[in-house]
Structures are given as structure tokens and as C-alpha cells.
Design a protein around this motif. Sequence first.
Motif, PDB file in Angstrom:
ATOM      1  N   THR A 103       0.944  -1.578   0.018  1.00 30.33           N
ATOM      2  CA  THR A 103      -0.256   0.142  -0.087  1.00 30.33           C
ATOM      3  C   THR A 103       1.111   1.135   0.225  1.00 30.33           C
ATOM      4  O   THR A 103      -0.017   2.525  -0.345  1.00 30.33           O
ATOM      5  CB  THR A 103      -1.126  -0.182   1.306  1.00 30.33           C
ATOM      6  OG1 THR A 103      -0.373  -0.075   2.834  1.00 30.33           O
ATOM      7  CG2 THR A 103      -1.871  -0.930   1.047  1.00 30.33           C
ATOM      8  N   SER A 104       1.889   0.975  -0.151  1.00 29.64           N
ATOM      9  CA  SER A 104       2.848   2.221   0.293  1.00 29.64           C
ATOM     10  C   SER A 104       3.794   2.610  -1.860  1.00 29.64           C
ATOM     11  O   SER A 104       3.186   1.565  -2.433  1.00 29.64           O
ATOM     12  CB  SER A 104       4.504   1.533   1.223  1.00 29.64           C
ATOM     13  OG  SER A 104       5.356   1.001   0.674  1.00 29.64           O
ATOM     14  N   PRO A 105       4.117   3.424  -1.315  1.00 33.48           N
ATOM     15  CA  PRO A 105       4.551   3.708  -3.598  1.00 33.48           C
ATOM     16  C   PRO A 105       5.873   2.254  -3.542  1.00 33.48           C
ATOM     17  O   PRO A 105       6.043   3.071  -4.787  1.00 33.48           O
ATOM     18  CB  PRO A 105       4.966   5.214  -2.750  1.00 33.48           C
ATOM     19  CG  PRO A 105       4.713   5.900  -1.631  1.00 33.48           C
ATOM     20  CD  PRO A 105       3.996   4.921  -0.467  1.00 33.48           C
ATOM     21  N   LEU A 106       6.446   2.060  -2.645  1.00 29.62           N
ATOM     22  CA  LEU A 106       7.592   0.810  -2.523  1.00 29.62           C
ATOM     23  C   LEU A 106       7.078   0.045  -4.094  1.00 29.62           C
ATOM     24  O   LEU A 106       5.963  -0.334  -3.467  1.00 29.62           O
ATOM     25  CB  LEU A 106       8.006   0.592  -1.636  1.00 29.62           C
ATOM     26  CG  LEU A 106       8.723  -0.685  -1.478  1.00 29.62           C
ATOM     27  CD1 LEU A 106      10.367   0.581  -1.835  1.00 29.62           C
ATOM     28  CD2 LEU A 106       9.395  -1.460  -0.215  1.00 29.62           C
ATOM     29  N   SER A 107       7.234   0.439  -5.138  1.00 32.98           N
ATOM     30  CA  SER A 107       6.960  -0.757  -5.999  1.00 32.98           C
ATOM     31  C   SER A 107       8.059  -2.086  -5.802  1.00 32.98           C
ATOM     32  O   SER A 107       8.681  -2.525  -5.040  1.00 32.98           O
ATOM     33  CB  SER A 107       7.834  -0.751  -7.329  1.00 32.98           C
ATOM     34  OG  SER A 107       9.045  -0.369  -7.313  1.00 32.98           O
ATOM     35  N   ARG A 108       7.512  -3.089  -7.252  1.00 31.02           N
ATOM     36  CA  ARG A 108       8.105  -4.415  -6.629  1.00 31.02           C
ATOM     37  C   ARG A 108      10.310  -4.635  -6.659  1.00 31.02           C
ATOM     38  O   ARG A 108      10.510  -4.914  -6.166  1.00 31.02           O
ATOM     39  CB  ARG A 108       7.766  -5.457  -8.043  1.00 31.02           C
ATOM     40  CG  ARG A 108       5.781  -5.772  -7.378  1.00 31.02           C
ATOM     41  CD  ARG A 108       5.435  -6.683  -7.986  1.00 31.02           C
ATOM     42  NE  ARG A 108       4.649  -7.437  -7.818  1.00 31.02           N
ATOM     43  CZ  ARG A 108       3.223  -7.827  -8.536  1.00 31.02           C
ATOM     44  NH1 ARG A 108       3.887  -8.667  -9.841  1.00 31.02           N
ATOM     45  NH2 ARG A 108       2.269  -7.884  -7.936  1.00 31.02           N
ATOM     46  N   THR A 109      10.133  -3.567  -7.369  1.00 30.79           N
ATOM     47  CA  THR A 109      11.386  -3.962  -8.215  1.00 30.79           C
ATOM     48  C   THR A 109      12.186  -2.817  -6.906  1.00 30.79           C
ATOM     49  O   THR A 109      13.152  -3.515  -6.376  1.00 30.79           O
ATOM     50  CB  THR A 109      11.199  -2.500  -9.053  1.00 30.79           C
ATOM     51  OG1 THR A 109      11.115  -3.348 -10.451  1.00 30.79           O
ATOM     52  CG2 THR A 109      12.841  -2.324  -9.513  1.00 30.79           C
ATOM     53  N   GLY A 110      11.710  -1.748  -6.292  1.00 31.07           N
ATOM     54  CA  GLY A 110      11.836  -1.204  -4.350  1.00 31.07           C
ATOM     55  C   GLY A 110      12.623  -2.548  -3.871  1.00 31.07           C
ATOM     56  O   GLY A 110      13.110  -1.926  -3.009  1.00 31.07           O
ATOM     57  N   LEU A 111      11.307  -2.806  -3.983  1.00 29.52           N
ATOM     58  CA  LEU A 111      11.137  -3.969  -2.792  1.00 29.52           C
ATOM     59  C   LEU A 111      12.586  -4.889  -2.452  1.00 29.52           C
ATOM     60  O   LEU A 111      13.126  -5.226  -1.206  1.00 29.52           O
ATOM     61  CB  LEU A 111       9.410  -5.036  -2.547  1.00 29.52           C
ATOM     62  CG  LEU A 111       9.537  -5.517  -1.372  1.00 29.52           C
ATOM     63  CD1 LEU A 111      10.377  -5.903  -0.201  1.00 29.52           C
ATOM     64  CD2 LEU A 111       8.972  -6.508  -1.576  1.00 29.52           C
ATOM     65  N   LEU A 112      12.648  -5.321  -4.017  1.00 31.96           N
ATOM     66  CA  LEU A 112      13.821  -6.275  -3.976  1.00 31.96           C
ATOM     67  C   LEU A 112      15.274  -5.030  -3.760  1.00 31.96           C
ATOM     68  O   LEU A 112      15.877  -6.217  -3.348  1.00 31.96           O
ATOM     69  CB  LEU A 112      13.665  -6.417  -5.548  1.00 31.96           C
ATOM     70  CG  LEU A 112      14.460  -7.807  -6.272  1.00 31.96           C
ATOM     71  CD1 LEU A 112      14.924  -9.136  -5.506  1.00 31.96           C
ATOM     72  CD2 LEU A 112      14.627  -7.855  -7.953  1.00 31.96           C
ATOM     73  N   ALA A 113      15.085  -4.600  -4.204  1.00 24.29           N
ATOM     74  CA  ALA A 113      16.595  -3.768  -4.157  1.00 24.29           C
ATOM     75  C   ALA A 113      16.965  -3.277  -2.671  1.00 24.29           C
ATOM     76  O   ALA A 113      17.743  -3.529  -2.184  1.00 24.29           O
ATOM     77  CB  ALA A 113      16.615  -2.835  -5.112  1.00 24.29           C
ATOM     78  N   GLY A 114      16.154  -3.119  -2.096  1.00 27.55           N
ATOM     79  CA  GLY A 114      16.230  -2.827  -0.751  1.00 27.55           C
ATOM     80  C   GLY A 114      16.318  -4.047   0.159  1.00 27.55           C
ATOM     81  O   GLY A 114      17.140  -3.748   0.994  1.00 27.55           O
ATOM     82  N   LYS A 115      15.569  -5.095   0.180  1.00 27.95           N
ATOM     83  CA  LYS A 115      16.552  -6.274  -0.157  1.00 27.95           C
ATOM     84  C   LYS A 115      17.428  -7.279   0.424  1.00 27.95           C
ATOM     85  O   LYS A 115      18.194  -7.699   0.674  1.00 27.95           O
ATOM     86  CB  LYS A 115      15.410  -7.723  -0.069  1.00 27.95           C
ATOM     87  CG  LYS A 115      14.220  -7.260   0.559  1.00 27.95           C
ATOM     88  CD  LYS A 115      12.772  -8.682   0.717  1.00 27.95           C
ATOM     89  CE  LYS A 115      12.267  -8.620   1.538  1.00 27.95           C
ATOM     90  NZ  LYS A 115      12.047  -8.519   2.976  1.00 27.95           N
ATOM     91  N   VAL A 116      18.055  -6.772  -1.444  1.00 22.69           N
ATOM     92  CA  VAL A 116      19.366  -7.048  -1.295  1.00 22.69           C
ATOM     93  C   VAL A 116      20.409  -6.315  -0.689  1.00 22.69           C
ATOM     94  O   VAL A 116      21.354  -6.120  -1.059  1.00 22.69           O
ATOM     95  CB  VAL A 116      19.427  -7.312  -3.058  1.00 22.69           C
ATOM     96  CG1 VAL A 116      20.773  -6.595  -3.565  1.00 22.69           C
ATOM     97  CG2 VAL A 116      18.464  -7.713  -4.303  1.00 22.69           C
ATOM     98  N   GLY A 117      20.467  -5.126  -0.880  1.00 27.00           N
ATOM     99  CA  GLY A 117      20.625  -3.712  -0.122  1.00 27.00           C
ATOM    100  C   GLY A 117      21.423  -3.816   1.338  1.00 27.00           C
ATOM    101  O   GLY A 117      22.611  -4.347   1.383  1.00 27.00           O
ATOM    102  N   ALA A 118      20.275  -4.743   1.731  1.00 31.92           N
ATOM    103  CA  ALA A 118      19.956  -5.069   3.108  1.00 31.92           C
ATOM    104  C   ALA A 118      20.835  -6.306   3.505  1.00 31.92           C
ATOM    105  O   ALA A 118      22.155  -6.495   4.029  1.00 31.92           O
ATOM    106  CB  ALA A 118      18.707  -5.722   4.241  1.00 31.92           C
ATOM    107  N   LEU A 119      20.549  -7.506   2.242  1.00 28.87           N
ATOM    108  CA  LEU A 119      21.131  -8.364   2.019  1.00 28.87           C
ATOM    109  C   LEU A 119      23.552  -8.321   2.082  1.00 28.87           C
ATOM    110  O   LEU A 119      24.025  -8.424   2.974  1.00 28.87           O
ATOM    111  CB  LEU A 119      21.602  -9.308   1.444  1.00 28.87           C
ATOM    112  CG  LEU A 119      19.427  -9.816   1.045  1.00 28.87           C
ATOM    113  CD1 LEU A 119      19.740 -10.428  -0.058  1.00 28.87           C
ATOM    114  CD2 LEU A 119      19.593 -11.505   2.813  1.00 28.87           C
ATOM    115  N   LEU A 120      23.357  -7.378   0.671  1.00 29.95           N
ATOM    116  CA  LEU A 120      25.082  -6.495   1.506  1.00 29.95           C
ATOM    117  C   LEU A 120      25.466  -6.277   2.639  1.00 29.95           C
ATOM    118  O   LEU A 120      26.795  -6.476   2.951  1.00 29.95           O
ATOM    119  CB  LEU A 120      24.779  -5.791   0.018  1.00 29.95           C
ATOM    120  CG  LEU A 120      24.375  -5.678  -0.954  1.00 29.95           C
ATOM    121  CD1 LEU A 120      24.721  -5.537  -2.100  1.00 29.95           C
ATOM    122  CD2 LEU A 120      26.188  -7.309  -2.079  1.00 29.95           C
TER     123      LEU A 120
END
Length: 254
Positions: free
Chosen positions: A104-121
Motif C-alpha cells: 500500500t506504500s509507494p514502494l514498488s516490487r523493484t524497490g522491494l527487491l532492491a531494498g532487500k538486496v541492499g540489506a543482504l549486502l
Amino acid sequence: MTGTFTPMPGAAPLPRQILAQAGMEARLMLRNGEQLLLAVVIPAIVLVGGVKGSDRIGLDFSRPAVDVITPGVLALAIMSTAFTSLAIATGFERRYGVIKRLGTSPLSRTGLLAGKVGALLLVEVLQIAVISGVGLALGWEPSVDLLGTVLAVVLGTAAFAGLGLALAGSLRAEATLAAANLVYLLLLAGGAVVLPTSAYGDFGEVVRWLPSGALGNAMRDALTDAAVAWRELGVLLAWAVGGAALTARTFTWE
């Protein structure tokens, strides 16, 4: 009137959204004891056991066992975090409605994927520091190519994260838990991640095209031979693109 506050509604820029998501995801992962066990403790045990037991089980390498196994265990740590931990955590986030609220937020699927990858790094920096310390204590003498190492870590993380999110986004939480652990064990045993593809005989020519084999070989080349394994990096890039496309196409918020 001068000094009057004027609200500016709207979504934050995408890079800021991704950074905020990455920071939150990293904090949640570091607070989870089970994920830290999978991310740090198990790979460290595999490293010590592999180095100490390599002679007893008849493993014959052209280099000292610690020089071969340590880069492989670093690859295993990346796989455990970027695939298994991420898939399980995301699966239960979907079950409990966390992902639905993010939808429901402005975060897109691409943004979610990128955010999770950033956290993993961010988490992988801790993993690399701990496992490298254990390896050095066991006598590891790395010969490092920094570019090859960074590319292997980033592309390996992206490849496994895409696959993990695709799995978590299409199965129920319990099924994701079982499937992620099963795939992890299969790749640990036969995916050429800890041991080089040469240890698998003719089957090594097959597993080198898996993301586990490509990541293991790329890490070994970068940290043992100080070389960039361009073919393996290309394989990881292909898996990363395919996983991201599959996630974008199939991932559902609930």
C-alpha cells in the motif's frame, strides 16, 4: 505569509525508499537469532570441519585445503543469507501481512527487491569479516583480486535474492520454509559451492552452470588465484536477471 509551513505530499525519491527499506531489513535480520545462526555459525562450522576433516575423507587439492575451502564457505554464507534466510523471512512476512502493508506504500516490487538486496549486502559484510577471521586463524593465505571479489559478492547476492523472492512470492510460508531448506541442503551437498567443480568429476561440468557452482568458482578464483572469473560472473548475471524478472512477474503481496 513568510515562514508558513507548506506541506508537500508525495512519495520520496526511489533511492531514498530503497535505502530506508534496506536499513529496516538489515536491522530485522540482525535481531533474528535463527538467521544469524544460518548466516554465520553454520558456515563457520562447515569451514572448520572441512579444513580439519579434508585429509580424513580423502579430499585432494592442489593447494592447502583451507585456501580452497574458505572462499567456498564465503560463497555458502552468501547463499544462505541471500536465498534461504531471505526466502523464509519473506514467506512469513507475506503470511503475517507485512508485505501486504508494504504494497500500500509507494514502494514498488523493484524497490522491494532492491531494498532487500541492499540489506543482504550489509549483513554479508559481517559474514565475510567473521568467516575470513576464522579462515585466517586456520592458516588461510588469500591472494585477492578486489574487483573479482566484489563482483562475485554483488552478482551472487542478486542471483540468489531474485530466486529466493520468486520462491517466497509464489508459495505458502510453510512450503517456502521446506523448499528453501531443501534447496540449500542440495546445493550444499552437490552444488559445487564449498568444494570446486573438479571434486565432482564429470558432474562438475553441469553444476558449474548453477548459481552455486558459479559463485563458488568465482570466489575461489578471486581469493585464491587473484583472478576475475568472467564466465562465472556472466552465469551469475544471467541468473540474477532471470530471478529478478521472475520475481517481478510472479511475486504477490499476499
